[in-house]
Every structure is written in structure tokens, then in C-alpha cells.
Design an enzyme around this catalytic site. Sequence first.
Site, PDB file in Angstrom:
ATOM      1  N   SER A  10      43.498 -17.026  46.796  1.00 18.99           N
ATOM      2  CA  SER A  10      43.662 -18.346  46.186  1.00 18.99           C
ATOM      3  C   SER A  10      44.887 -19.028  46.775  1.00 18.99           C
ATOM      4  O   SER A  10      46.018 -18.554  46.615  1.00 18.99           O
ATOM      5  CB  SER A  10      43.847 -18.206  44.677  1.00 18.99           C
ATOM      6  OG  SER A  10      44.410 -19.410  44.181  1.00 18.99           O
ATOM      7  N   HIS A  35      39.777 -19.435  48.708  1.00 18.44           N
ATOM      8  CA  HIS A  35      39.590 -19.940  47.340  1.00 18.44           C
ATOM      9  C   HIS A  35      40.528 -21.129  47.098  1.00 18.44           C
ATOM     10  O   HIS A  35      41.747 -21.016  47.235  1.00 18.44           O
ATOM     11  CB  HIS A  35      39.889 -18.824  46.348  1.00 18.44           C
ATOM     12  CG  HIS A  35      39.598 -19.155  44.921  1.00 18.44           C
ATOM     13  ND1 HIS A  35      38.340 -19.015  44.361  1.00 18.44           N
ATOM     14  CD2 HIS A  35      40.384 -19.610  43.931  1.00 18.44           C
ATOM     15  CE1 HIS A  35      38.369 -19.370  43.090  1.00 18.44           C
ATOM     16  NE2 HIS A  35      39.612 -19.740  42.795  1.00 18.44           N
ATOM     17  N   ASP A  37      41.720 -23.924  44.388  1.00 24.77           N
ATOM     18  CA  ASP A  37      41.770 -24.251  42.959  1.00 24.77           C
ATOM     19  C   ASP A  37      42.071 -25.723  42.762  1.00 24.77           C
ATOM     20  O   ASP A  37      43.153 -26.196  43.122  1.00 24.77           O
ATOM     21  CB  ASP A  37      42.865 -23.418  42.277  1.00 24.77           C
ATOM     22  CG  ASP A  37      42.452 -21.966  42.125  1.00 24.77           C
ATOM     23  OD1 ASP A  37      41.359 -21.723  41.593  1.00 24.77           O
ATOM     24  OD2 ASP A  37      43.225 -21.083  42.540  1.00 24.77           O
ATOM     25  N   MET A  39      42.582 -28.669  40.073  1.00 28.14           N
ATOM     26  CA  MET A  39      42.938 -28.845  38.656  1.00 28.14           C
ATOM     27  C   MET A  39      43.261 -30.300  38.370  1.00 28.14           C
ATOM     28  O   MET A  39      43.940 -30.947  39.178  1.00 28.14           O
ATOM     29  CB  MET A  39      44.174 -28.001  38.322  1.00 28.14           C
ATOM     30  CG  MET A  39      43.979 -26.532  38.620  1.00 28.14           C
ATOM     31  SD  MET A  39      45.497 -25.638  38.303  1.00 28.14           S
ATOM     32  CE  MET A  39      44.971 -23.959  38.683  1.00 28.14           C
ATOM     33  N   HIS A  68      36.856 -24.019  43.561  1.00 26.39           N
ATOM     34  CA  HIS A  68      36.818 -23.774  42.113  1.00 26.39           C
ATOM     35  C   HIS A  68      37.316 -25.029  41.408  1.00 26.39           C
ATOM     36  O   HIS A  68      38.519 -25.310  41.414  1.00 26.39           O
ATOM     37  CB  HIS A  68      37.716 -22.562  41.829  1.00 26.39           C
ATOM     38  CG  HIS A  68      37.843 -22.199  40.388  1.00 26.39           C
ATOM     39  ND1 HIS A  68      38.776 -21.289  39.931  1.00 26.39           N
ATOM     40  CD2 HIS A  68      37.172 -22.602  39.291  1.00 26.39           C
ATOM     41  CE1 HIS A  68      38.674 -21.157  38.623  1.00 26.39           C
ATOM     42  NE2 HIS A  68      37.705 -21.955  38.204  1.00 26.39           N
ATOM     43  N   MET A  70      38.331 -27.008  38.370  1.00 32.46           N
ATOM     44  CA  MET A  70      38.760 -26.964  36.959  1.00 32.46           C
ATOM     45  C   MET A  70      38.984 -28.403  36.536  1.00 32.46           C
ATOM     46  O   MET A  70      40.122 -28.835  36.283  1.00 32.46           O
ATOM     47  CB  MET A  70      40.036 -26.111  36.841  1.00 32.46           C
ATOM     48  CG  MET A  70      39.745 -24.623  37.005  1.00 32.46           C
ATOM     49  SD  MET A  70      41.214 -23.655  37.395  1.00 32.46           S
ATOM     50  CE  MET A  70      41.190 -23.808  39.178  1.00 32.46           C
ATOM     51  N   MET A 139      36.632 -15.777  34.813  1.00 36.10           N
ATOM     52  CA  MET A 139      38.079 -15.989  34.722  1.00 36.10           C
ATOM     53  C   MET A 139      38.681 -14.854  33.904  1.00 36.10           C
ATOM     54  O   MET A 139      38.341 -14.678  32.734  1.00 36.10           O
ATOM     55  CB  MET A 139      38.404 -17.312  34.019  1.00 36.10           C
ATOM     56  CG  MET A 139      38.093 -18.572  34.781  1.00 36.10           C
ATOM     57  SD  MET A 139      38.945 -18.771  36.357  1.00 36.10           S
ATOM     58  CE  MET A 139      40.652 -18.501  35.945  1.00 36.10           C
ATOM     59  N   GLY A 144      44.449 -22.444  34.963  1.00 37.32           N
ATOM     60  CA  GLY A 144      45.524 -23.431  35.022  1.00 37.32           C
ATOM     61  C   GLY A 144      46.722 -22.996  35.838  1.00 37.32           C
ATOM     62  O   GLY A 144      47.401 -23.837  36.419  1.00 37.32           O
ATOM     63  N   GLY A 146      48.607 -19.700  38.407  1.00 39.13           N
ATOM     64  CA  GLY A 146      48.613 -18.404  39.061  1.00 39.13           C
ATOM     65  C   GLY A 146      49.625 -17.496  38.371  1.00 39.13           C
ATOM     66  O   GLY A 146      50.411 -17.945  37.521  1.00 39.13           O
ATOM     67  N   ASP A 175      38.506 -13.797  38.886  1.00 41.11           N
ATOM     68  CA  ASP A 175      39.646 -14.646  39.261  1.00 41.11           C
ATOM     69  C   ASP A 175      40.717 -14.610  38.177  1.00 41.11           C
ATOM     70  O   ASP A 175      40.470 -15.015  37.039  1.00 41.11           O
ATOM     71  CB  ASP A 175      39.109 -16.077  39.441  1.00 41.11           C
ATOM     72  CG  ASP A 175      40.157 -17.074  39.897  1.00 41.11           C
ATOM     73  OD1 ASP A 175      41.272 -16.657  40.235  1.00 41.11           O
ATOM     74  OD2 ASP A 175      39.832 -18.281  39.916  1.00 41.11           O
ATOM     75  N   GLY A 176      41.901 -14.144  38.546  1.00 31.99           N
ATOM     76  CA  GLY A 176      43.033 -14.187  37.628  1.00 31.99           C
ATOM     77  C   GLY A 176      43.660 -12.830  37.405  1.00 31.99           C
ATOM     78  O   GLY A 176      43.022 -11.936  36.840  1.00 31.99           O
ATOM     79  N   SER A 198      48.659 -14.517  43.703  1.00 28.89           N
ATOM     80  CA  SER A 198      49.980 -13.924  43.896  1.00 28.89           C
ATOM     81  C   SER A 198      49.922 -12.568  44.586  1.00 28.89           C
ATOM     82  O   SER A 198      50.834 -12.226  45.343  1.00 28.89           O
ATOM     83  CB  SER A 198      50.740 -13.848  42.574  1.00 28.89           C
ATOM     84  OG  SER A 198      49.891 -13.732  41.492  1.00 28.89           O
TER      85      SER A 198
HETATM   86  C1  DX5 Z   1      43.862 -19.951  37.909  1.00 29.47           C
HETATM   87  C2  DX5 Z   1      43.178 -19.984  39.248  1.00 29.47           C
HETATM   88  C3  DX5 Z   1      43.306 -18.736  40.027  1.00 29.47           C
HETATM   89  C4  DX5 Z   1      44.727 -18.360  40.350  1.00 29.47           C
HETATM   90  C5  DX5 Z   1      44.777 -16.894  40.602  1.00 29.47           C
HETATM   91  O1  DX5 Z   1      43.491 -21.045  37.165  1.00 29.47           O
HETATM   92  O2  DX5 Z   1      41.789 -20.230  39.094  1.00 29.47           O
HETATM   93  O3  DX5 Z   1      42.521 -18.801  41.217  1.00 29.47           O
HETATM   94  O4  DX5 Z   1      45.244 -19.034  41.453  1.00 29.47           O
HETATM   95  O5  DX5 Z   1      46.092 -16.530  40.791  1.00 29.47           O
HETATM   96  P1  DX5 Z   1      46.605 -15.053  40.479  1.00 29.47           P
HETATM   97  O6  DX5 Z   1      45.821 -14.157  41.383  1.00 29.47           O
HETATM   98  O7  DX5 Z   1      48.047 -15.125  40.793  1.00 29.47           O
HETATM   99  O8  DX5 Z   1      46.289 -14.785  39.029  1.00 29.47           O
HETATM  100 ZN    ZN Z   2      40.438 -20.064  40.886  1.00 25.23          ZN
END
Ligand code: DX5
Ligand code: ZN
Length: 219
Positions: A10, A35, A37, A39, A68, A70, A139, A144, A146, A175-176, A198
Amino acid sequence: MSRQIQISPSILSADFARLGEEVRAIDSAGADWIHVDVMDGHYVPNISIGAGVVKALKPHTSKPMDVHLMIAPCDRYLEDFAKAGSDMITVHAEAGPHLDRSLQAIRDLGVKAGVSLNPSTPETVLEYVMDRLDLILVMSVNPGFGGQSFIESQLTKIARLREMIGDRPIDLSVDGGVNAQNAARVVEAGANVLVAGSAVFGNNDESLYAANISAIRGE
Ligand code: DX5
Ligand code: ZN
């Protein structure tokens, strides 16, 4: 059962000032998908990037862009993200108002269609759309941000979804909070795609990206 595992870093955890370089670095470090994200500060309490960034990053990688969304409502942006070069577009089950219509619209744009389920969203919302899906994104944190911790209850949902999928050609992504410590359990529960922010980007030291990806893959 052994499945081919795809790692989808991500880029939310990448250095945003150097996104093109970061995407090239994870591509050559062994990422299978990229990936992205998106938002909107409305569906989730954070704002990230839009279709223009997907378009700008597309020439930096040959790997599939796993986008993805959101955002809610999502429908009016689907075409923009398809034209920007998304290979798959995932919407949240609640981002509607009409999930079945959104999934048809994504496929009509020539893009693979995915649905994401929040930690509190049951897998049963997918019962009547299974044949419109190419990807399910579980999820394992509230969307929202990382860097949050993996929510263990999602392992049960992953296992139930793997049963629901049966022999359909649907990818099951998680994811997450995925990292080298919990990835094996996530795969054992039934996932075949692991999203990690991360755990791949760490402190944005690109000399470590290949080792980070291998560690999540369990190599
Ligand atoms: C959160 C995102 C994830 C996020 C994952 O809303 O959809 O893709 O970036 O990050 P990590 O792996 O650090 O949880
Ligand atoms: Zn994501």
C-alpha cells in the site's frame, strides 16, 4: 492447500514526495500488485489521493494497479479511475447506494471489480453479488489510516469467505495491520492477496523493501 500469494504494498505508507520512485522501488523489490488507497474525508476520516495520481503513477510500473476506493458515493468516480489506468477497482459494500450496480459499472469499464468489507460488515452482504466479483478485500483494520493493529476477528470472516468463493476465480485480499508475524495465519485462513503498507515501507528505506516483501511472503 497451497495458493500463489500476491503481495500488494500500500503506497499510503510511501514517501508522497517521491511516489514515482517509491512505486518503481517496490515493483523491482518483488511487489505483485500496487495498492492505491483513495480516501475522501467523508466515508473515512482521512483524505489521500485521487485519479490524477493513479494516472501519473501508471507509467512507473507494469504491475496491476489495485485501487481501493474509500469514497462514498463511489459511482460518479468509477470512470475516472478506470481511465486513469486502474486494473482493479474495489468499492466498499456501504459506498453505494447500489452495490450490484456499482460492480456492473466497474466491469463494463473493462476493469476487475472488487468489494471491501469493513471489520463490522458481515460476509453475507456478498451473497447475491458473488458472480459479479473478481476480488474481495477484507479490511482487518477500520479504514482510514495505515499503521493500525490487525483485528483478529477477521480471520473467521476470511475463512467463511474462502468457503463462499468455492471454485470461483475470485481473489481474497486482506488489508490492514498485515505483517511478517501474522501473514501465515492470514494465508492459512484462506487469503491469497496480502496488502501491507507499514510492513513494506517501514521507514522508507528502499534497500529493505525486497526483504520486507519476502518476509511477508514467508520466504
Ligand atoms: C487503510 C488502508 C490500508 C493501509 C494499510 O485504510 O486501506 O491499505 O494503508 O496499511 P498498514 O499495512 O500499515 O495497516
Ligand atoms: Zn487499502
